[in-house]
Design a protein around this motif. Structure first.
Motif, PDB file in Angstrom:
ATOM      1  N   TYR A  29       0.859  -1.174   0.000  1.00  0.00           N
ATOM      2  CA  TYR A  29       0.000   0.000   0.000  1.00  0.00           C
ATOM      3  C   TYR A  29       0.903   1.235   0.000  1.00  0.00           C
ATOM      4  O   TYR A  29       1.888   1.293   0.725  1.00  0.00           O
ATOM      5  N   GLY A  30       0.570   2.198  -0.831  1.00  0.00           N
ATOM      6  CA  GLY A  30       1.376   3.413  -0.939  1.00  0.00           C
ATOM      7  C   GLY A  30       2.297   3.422  -2.145  1.00  0.00           C
ATOM      8  O   GLY A  30       2.880   4.458  -2.461  1.00  0.00           O
ATOM      9  N   ASP A  31       2.436   2.293  -2.850  1.00  0.00           N
ATOM     10  CA  ASP A  31       3.303   2.237  -4.035  1.00  0.00           C
ATOM     11  C   ASP A  31       2.656   2.864  -5.268  1.00  0.00           C
ATOM     12  O   ASP A  31       3.308   3.043  -6.294  1.00  0.00           O
ATOM     13  N   GLY A  32       1.386   3.212  -5.182  1.00  0.00           N
ATOM     14  CA  GLY A  32       0.667   3.721  -6.347  1.00  0.00           C
ATOM     15  C   GLY A  32       1.284   4.958  -6.964  1.00  0.00           C
ATOM     16  O   GLY A  32       1.330   5.087  -8.189  1.00  0.00           O
ATOM     17  N   ALA A  33       1.776   5.879  -6.158  1.00  0.00           N
ATOM     18  CA  ALA A  33       2.361   7.115  -6.693  1.00  0.00           C
ATOM     19  C   ALA A  33       3.609   6.817  -7.525  1.00  0.00           C
ATOM     20  O   ALA A  33       3.794   7.389  -8.612  1.00  0.00           O
ATOM     21  N   ALA A  34       4.463   5.919  -7.047  1.00  0.00           N
ATOM     22  CA  ALA A  34       5.679   5.563  -7.794  1.00  0.00           C
ATOM     23  C   ALA A  34       5.326   4.844  -9.095  1.00  0.00           C
ATOM     24  O   ALA A  34       5.933   5.095 -10.143  1.00  0.00           O
ATOM     25  N   VAL A  35       4.349   3.953  -9.037  1.00  0.00           N
ATOM     26  CA  VAL A  35       3.911   3.244 -10.245  1.00  0.00           C
ATOM     27  C   VAL A  35       3.327   4.247 -11.232  1.00  0.00           C
ATOM     28  O   VAL A  35       3.637   4.214 -12.430  1.00  0.00           O
ATOM     29  N   ASN A  36       2.505   5.157 -10.747  1.00  0.00           N
ATOM     30  CA  ASN A  36       1.884   6.162 -11.600  1.00  0.00           C
ATOM     31  C   ASN A  36       2.934   7.025 -12.295  1.00  0.00           C
ATOM     32  O   ASN A  36       2.847   7.278 -13.502  1.00  0.00           O
ATOM     33  N   GLU A  37       3.935   7.457 -11.553  1.00  0.00           N
ATOM     34  CA  GLU A  37       5.008   8.287 -12.120  1.00  0.00           C
ATOM     35  C   GLU A  37       5.733   7.548 -13.246  1.00  0.00           C
ATOM     36  O   GLU A  37       6.011   8.113 -14.303  1.00  0.00           O
ATOM     37  N   ALA A  38       6.025   6.251 -13.026  1.00  0.00           N
ATOM     38  CA  ALA A  38       6.722   5.448 -14.046  1.00  0.00           C
ATOM     39  C   ALA A  38       5.850   5.239 -15.274  1.00  0.00           C
ATOM     40  O   ALA A  38       6.342   5.276 -16.407  1.00  0.00           O
ATOM     41  N   GLU A  63      -3.002   3.540  -7.305  1.00  0.00           N
ATOM     42  CA  GLU A  63      -3.003   3.020  -5.936  1.00  0.00           C
ATOM     43  C   GLU A  63      -4.019   1.887  -5.778  1.00  0.00           C
ATOM     44  O   GLU A  63      -3.727   0.875  -5.133  1.00  0.00           O
ATOM     45  N   ILE A  64      -5.178   2.022  -6.390  1.00  0.00           N
ATOM     46  CA  ILE A  64      -6.174   0.941  -6.352  1.00  0.00           C
ATOM     47  C   ILE A  64      -5.596  -0.314  -6.992  1.00  0.00           C
ATOM     48  O   ILE A  64      -5.714  -1.418  -6.455  1.00  0.00           O
ATOM     49  N   ASN A  65      -4.940  -0.141  -8.130  1.00  0.00           N
ATOM     50  CA  ASN A  65      -4.325  -1.270  -8.830  1.00  0.00           C
ATOM     51  C   ASN A  65      -3.266  -1.946  -7.966  1.00  0.00           C
ATOM     52  O   ASN A  65      -3.193  -3.176  -7.882  1.00  0.00           O
ATOM     53  N   VAL A  66      -2.433  -1.154  -7.301  1.00  0.00           N
ATOM     54  CA  VAL A  66      -1.399  -1.692  -6.413  1.00  0.00           C
ATOM     55  C   VAL A  66      -2.041  -2.458  -5.254  1.00  0.00           C
ATOM     56  O   VAL A  66      -1.599  -3.551  -4.895  1.00  0.00           O
ATOM     57  N   ARG A  67      -3.079  -1.895  -4.677  1.00  0.00           N
ATOM     58  CA  ARG A  67      -3.745  -2.562  -3.551  1.00  0.00           C
ATOM     59  C   ARG A  67      -4.397  -3.871  -3.992  1.00  0.00           C
ATOM     60  O   ARG A  67      -4.353  -4.864  -3.261  1.00  0.00           O
ATOM     61  N   GLN A  68      -4.981  -3.891  -5.192  1.00  0.00           N
ATOM     62  CA  GLN A  68      -5.537  -5.139  -5.709  1.00  0.00           C
ATOM     63  C   GLN A  68      -4.425  -6.167  -5.922  1.00  0.00           C
ATOM     64  O   GLN A  68      -4.591  -7.344  -5.595  1.00  0.00           O
ATOM     65  N   ARG A  80       2.505 -10.270  -8.507  1.00  0.00           N
ATOM     66  CA  ARG A  80       3.127  -9.092  -9.111  1.00  0.00           C
ATOM     67  C   ARG A  80       4.327  -8.704  -8.269  1.00  0.00           C
ATOM     68  O   ARG A  80       4.303  -8.788  -7.037  1.00  0.00           O
ATOM     69  N   LEU A  81       5.374  -8.274  -8.949  1.00  0.00           N
ATOM     70  CA  LEU A  81       6.592  -7.849  -8.275  1.00  0.00           C
ATOM     71  C   LEU A  81       7.027  -6.504  -8.863  1.00  0.00           C
ATOM     72  O   LEU A  81       7.053  -6.333 -10.080  1.00  0.00           O
TER      73      LEU A  81
END
Length: 194
Positions: A29-38, A63-68, A80-81
């Motif tokens: 949880y919280g990785d969504g911002a980094a994924v979004n930026e990439a 963030e929703i995608n990361v949490r799922q 997922r990694l």
């Protein structure tokens, strides 16, 4: 102790491991911002190959995608990694083990790389580490890489990582642009490549 026959939900699967330059770990949880930026940085390179890249997601959608993905990892339905650079902590890309058959111990790996890290060997390094992880931790018997036959960079990763081209499925899927695409199937199989 062999994992054969064990319900995957009972398995203790490490949530992170390392390669030479990468920390490879389950989403948190919280990785969504980094994924979004990439994704925003890389959207034009991702769009031809990834159906989910037809539009730029919001930070909330990422963030929703990361949490799922986190929940799927815990349920053992998809592993997922995320790939983080050891020195900078920046997200390099995403990979994992997908479309798993726990009974046969068959897994598929897929990947994408952030544009600023393209062509530097990070994805080949990640695929080799994830393959070793699947063999050692999950007792994999077969690992596949499937890619659009037009995606030469993805095919090159499979070949550099020692995967064998098994064949090409003609007109097998719809490409991101709506056309029918051929799919290249690569594999590594216990007793042959490992």
């Amino acid at each position: 102790m062999s994992l054969t026959g064990m319900n995957p939900i009972l398995m203790t699967i490490p949530e992170s491991f390392e390669s030479e330059r990468l920390i490879i770990r389950a989403p948190l949880y919280g990785d969504g911002a980094a994924v979004n930026e990439a994704i925003i940085e890389s959207i034009e390179e991702l769009r031809p190959w990834m159906p989910w890249a037809n539009k730029i997601p919001t930070i909330e959608e990422s963030e929703i995608n990361v949490r799922q993905s986190r929940l799927e990892f815990l349920e053992r339905t998809d592993l997922r990694l995320l790939l983080f650079h050891k020195e900078t902590g920046r997200l390099v890309g995403s990979s994992g083990l997908h479309r798993m058959d726990w009974q046969a111990r068959n897994f598929e790996t897929g990947y994408w790389v952030r544009t600023s890290y393209e062509g530097q060997g990070y994805i080949t390094e990640a695929v080799e580490a994830i393959t070793n992880f699947a063999i050692q931790e999950l007792e994999a018997n077969r690992i596949e890489i499937r890619c659009d036959a037009r995606n030469k960079r993805s095919a090159n990763v499979a070949e550099r990582s020692g995967f064998t081209l098994e064949g090409i499925l003609r007109s097998e899927k719809r490409a991101a642009d709506g056309s029918l695409r051929d799919t290249r199937i690569y594999s590594k199989v216990r007793g042959v490549e490992f």
